[in-house]
Scaffold this active site. Structure first.
Site, PDB file in Angstrom:
ATOM      1  N   PHE A   9     -32.331  67.664 -36.250  1.00  0.00           N
ATOM      2  CA  PHE A   9     -33.361  67.054 -37.081  1.00  0.00           C
ATOM      3  C   PHE A   9     -32.939  65.675 -37.581  1.00  0.00           C
ATOM      4  CE2 PHE A   9     -34.272  71.551 -37.311  1.00  0.00           C
ATOM      5  CZ  PHE A   9     -35.656  71.617 -37.338  1.00  0.00           C
ATOM      6  N   ASP A  10     -33.905  64.787 -37.596  1.00  0.00           N
ATOM      7  CA  ASP A  10     -33.782  63.531 -38.333  1.00  0.00           C
ATOM      8  C   ASP A  10     -33.939  63.883 -39.817  1.00  0.00           C
ATOM      9  OD1 ASP A  10     -33.851  60.676 -38.833  1.00  0.00           O
ATOM     10  OD2 ASP A  10     -36.022  60.899 -39.067  1.00  0.00           O
ATOM     11  N   LEU A  11     -33.641  62.937 -40.708  1.00  0.00           N
ATOM     12  CA  LEU A  11     -33.744  63.213 -42.150  1.00  0.00           C
ATOM     13  C   LEU A  11     -34.975  62.546 -42.769  1.00  0.00           C
ATOM     14  CD1 LEU A  11     -32.573  64.489 -44.693  1.00  0.00           C
ATOM     15  CD2 LEU A  11     -31.076  62.488 -44.934  1.00  0.00           C
ATOM     16  N   ASP A  12     -34.943  61.230 -42.928  1.00  0.00           N
ATOM     17  CA  ASP A  12     -36.049  60.512 -43.574  1.00  0.00           C
ATOM     18  C   ASP A  12     -37.331  60.650 -42.750  1.00  0.00           C
ATOM     19  OD1 ASP A  12     -34.306  59.617 -45.522  1.00  0.00           O
ATOM     20  OD2 ASP A  12     -33.906  57.712 -44.531  1.00  0.00           O
TER      21      ASP A  12
END
Length: 225
Positions: A9-12
């Protein structure tokens, strides 16, 4: 190389809504340095801040960009990182994946110290086996290189690995590394940007991620949720 199912997963813009803190500090820094900008700034969120500043200040020299970046990070370090929230449904989604035997990883262009601080504050750390983020010692400050390092160091099989993100950088990194991509449209990438990136799958809401993962499982010959 492990054959376990892995989700990265990416965060922002994927797990958290970090826009208030990032754009608030960016606006403060722009005003302090008397730099005018008209139009939206959501595109600033995602790539490393230094890279985005080159687009924001194309005619400025490096010392001037560095000065603005310094002030932006001072603000973000003090208050901006906390002006953030977890998207509704994210905890339940990660818990379900984890309970179903998925290996979960984080891959973000955000600075590592900020990423770890945010994960801890919002009780997200417990879900991830490892966090890959931008560091001063990184040889290549790109999502593609960061994802490649994650796959290599964690011995993940791209055929059973998925990358979830909200920007074209996430989708392009997944394709370059042979990983299936899932674009989320509720983050900061525009519909045109994501369409041009040609993700393997598109998700319009957090609660739609589990059905997408579930639908893909028969292809991987593993039990469904």
């Amino acid at each position: 190389m492990t054959m376990r199912r892995s989700a990265i997963f990416d965060l922002d813009g994927t797990l958290t809504d970090s826009k208030p803190g990032i754009l608030g500090c960016l606006t403060n820094a722009l005003e302090a340095h008397r730099i005018a900008w008209t139009g939206p700034l959501d595109w600033f969120i995602g790539p490393p801040a230094g890279q985005s500043l080159r687009r924001l200040m194309p005619d400025a020299d490096e010392p001037r960009r560095a000065a603005l970046l310094h002030d932006y990070r001072l603000c973000y370090d003090a208050t901006g990182w906390q002006q953030n929230s977890v998207y509704p449904g994210v905890h339940a989604m990660l818990q379900s994946l984890q309970a179903s035997g998925w290996q979960l990883f984080l891959c973000t262009s955000k600075r590592e110290d900020f990423s770890l601080r945010i994960l801890e504050k919002f009780a997200l750390s417990r879900y991830f086996l490892a966090v890959y983020a931008d560091t001063a010692g990184s040889l290549h400050h790109t999502k593609t290189a960061l994802l490649r390092r994650l796959l290599e160091e964690q011995s993940l099989d791209p055929a059973t690995t998925f990358m979830v993100g909200d920007r074209n950088f996430d989708i392009e990194a997944a394709r370059a590394n042979g990983v299936t991509s899932i674009a989320v449209t509720y983050g900061y990438g525009t519909s045109e940007e994501l369409e041009s990136a040609r993700p393997d799958h598109t998700c319009n809401a957090v609660e739609d991620l589990l059905p997408i993962f579930s639908a893909l499982l028969p292809i991987m010959d593993v039990p469904r949720f």
